[in-house]
Write a protein that holds these residues in place. Sequence first.
Motif, PDB file in Angstrom:
ATOM      1  N   LEU A   1     -57.995 -31.267 -49.327  1.00  0.00           N
ATOM      2  CA  LEU A   1     -56.880 -31.309 -50.273  1.00  0.00           C
ATOM      3  C   LEU A   1     -55.632 -30.592 -49.785  1.00  0.00           C
ATOM      4  N   LYS A   2     -55.753 -29.893 -48.628  1.00  0.00           N
ATOM      5  CA  LYS A   2     -54.636 -29.079 -48.114  1.00  0.00           C
ATOM      6  C   LYS A   2     -54.224 -28.009 -49.131  1.00  0.00           C
TER       7      LYS A   2
ATOM      8  N   THR B   1     -61.990 -28.050 -63.006  1.00  0.00           N
ATOM      9  CA  THR B   1     -60.786 -27.415 -62.453  1.00  0.00           C
ATOM     10  C   THR B   1     -59.930 -28.425 -61.711  1.00  0.00           C
ATOM     11  N   ASP B   2     -60.579 -29.312 -60.967  1.00  0.00           N
ATOM     12  CA  ASP B   2     -59.827 -30.331 -60.226  1.00  0.00           C
ATOM     13  C   ASP B   2     -59.114 -31.287 -61.171  1.00  0.00           C
TER      14      ASP B   2
ATOM     15  N   ASN C   1     -55.695 -31.292 -59.310  1.00  0.00           N
ATOM     16  CA  ASN C   1     -55.187 -32.650 -59.167  1.00  0.00           C
ATOM     17  C   ASN C   1     -53.664 -32.704 -59.288  1.00  0.00           C
ATOM     18  N   ARG C   2     -53.100 -31.732 -60.023  1.00  0.00           N
ATOM     19  CA  ARG C   2     -51.650 -31.703 -60.215  1.00  0.00           C
ATOM     20  C   ARG C   2     -50.941 -30.898 -59.138  1.00  0.00           C
TER      21      ARG C   2
ATOM     22  N   VAL D   1     -64.328 -31.851 -53.705  1.00  0.00           N
ATOM     23  CA  VAL D   1     -64.023 -30.647 -54.472  1.00  0.00           C
ATOM     24  C   VAL D   1     -65.293 -30.039 -55.041  1.00  0.00           C
ATOM     25  N   MET D   2     -66.157 -30.867 -55.603  1.00  0.00           N
ATOM     26  CA  MET D   2     -67.399 -30.360 -56.172  1.00  0.00           C
ATOM     27  C   MET D   2     -68.257 -29.689 -55.106  1.00  0.00           C
TER      28      MET D   2
END
Length: 648
Positions: free
Chosen positions: A34-35, A84-85, A90-91, A199-200
């Motif tokens: 996700l950087k 959380t993602d 995500n934003r 992410v998970m």
Amino acid sequence: MVLTQLAFATFNAVAFGMAVFLVAAGLTLIFGILKILNMAQGAFFMIGAYVAYSMLGQDSASVGMFIAVSIAAGAVVAVLGLLTDRIILNRLRNVDYHYVLIATFALLLFCNGMVKLIWGVNFFTVTPPPAIDEPLELAGLYMSKYSLFVIGAGVVVYLLLDLAIHRMWLGKLMQALATDSWMAGLLGINVPLGLALSVMFSFFLAGLAGGLLLPNQSLSPGLGDSYLLYAFFAVIIGGLGNIRGAFLGAILLGLVNSLNTVLLPDLPGLAIYVALALFLFLRPEGLFPSLASAPAPATDQKSSAMSGPRADRRLWQIVGVLAFAAAATLPFWANGGLLFVAGSVLVYGLFALSWNILFGYAGLASFGHAAFFAIGAYFAGVMLRDLPGVPFLVTLAGCGVFGAVVAWVVGSLALRRLAGIFLAVLTVALGEVTRLLISYSSFLGREDGLVGIPRPRLDLIVTTIDLTDSGAYYWFLLVMMALLLGVLWWVLHGRYGRMLLSVKQDPERAAFIGINVVRTRVGAFMLSGAVAAIAGGLYAPWSRIVTLEEVSFLASTQPVLNAMLGGVHSFWGPLLGSAIFSAISYATRTFVGLSELMVGSILLFIILVAPNGVIGFWRQIRGHLVGRRRGVAAGAAKVDITRSGGPV
């Protein structure tokens, strides 16, 4: 004997490194995909430890049960990571890395507050399973079986991750998402699902590490802080987003820490920060190339809002004059506690403004800014304690000079080679080194700090003003604050301020028109360090005690929170943020965990909804209202012209 000591030191180094790697694995994985350099990773590691503790209690039955509970804790944290993602991370994709770091730190505060509300603030100790709770003798060398277990767990996790990333289809999918998610979508890959699974899994690794390292040290709400710092360092040294680099970086940190213990036993922990600084200067890209390069600073198109429209500027000037007049009346009616909070608001507002000189005007982020504050506080404290005859204004000037000199040394070395995340991490190391050096010094009070700092007498040409009374010193703080604000306003809204904004917005274009970019940034660093040190010098006699808390990692985030809360694109934003933050802290001071929970929630809301802070949100609302009025007026004028037969 020497070989035995060497073997023991190596064993401890590898055990330490594997503990760090277990936390760093999830951190480097989420960055690679996700950087996002997730500062909340340590908090989720801590949550995993608390979840495992809730399942196990203080004693564990068997190694198998211990591992199963750790995996279950990882699964719980993975679900929290998915939430959380969906809500936050995500934003934050494709957002300036400064805001990502600050938002994930706000998430860390939120998680810390939740942990305190659910589990309390007591310390808990958990013993390892009986099978690994005894020492093992091997060729005259006694080793902890639990440390061997941690080493084995770290190696197994590394091998599985390395195999998955470089040999299996899952790793190819992750590399495709990290390289170009848009192209991966064109090839038929379910990008949202792939990102969610990644992410998970990264959060699962954090929770798993929390369970496996539960017996490694006492369980408390501050458990994740030290691990987070070391995990950051391992990821930076190894190469952002590279799992092999994180593994070797963690081992290298362990070796440096072990050598520090053997060669410099009186200076524990110092060598790690020295090694980190050397790596940042000599090889900032890390040991291995990353799956994803470090995000470049985003061009801030709202920098022009720093000066604001003239109507807004005039409004805030009026508000400032009225606030100053109201604040001047506090000693007549406020109690001692409220007066102390008000004086602290002035100091922390100045401290936040010093940080915003770097971030809001020069586009540089410092996460170790408390080092400059502590330099000024300890300098003033020592001068007032040992040399009370020196005029206090001279002492404050010395604080500013001292802070500017340290900032010049750091800035001259760092700003020629480092920027972005690497500069932020270097400033973290600067803050930690300052804290360690102070903790080693008996002259500075070690862990106890400087206590009983006397308040000064202000020697003027015509008279002497006694500042020992709280009300008198508060008025002195208010006057000094007004004078410093006037000077900084003149500097930052003049030619130098315009140069800083030009460098922040487009360094290459600024260099093309003749601005020395490095020199300008170093100057901003010096000005920021000087103002922060003066704030520390004003704070020392106000609080009458200076401790290591003033230079902790959390203390360095205080100006960040205040500036972001008020608005980094406004000169007055840090001052307003300091007032709001202090009011929240004061109102929730008796509720354990509630203050961190509320501050984290508010800061997250601002980053996600109103990234320009309270003042920016006000300007946005005001702009909508003005635009609506103009639209109504234009519509009315159009109707009048139409009725008169004129052109529409």
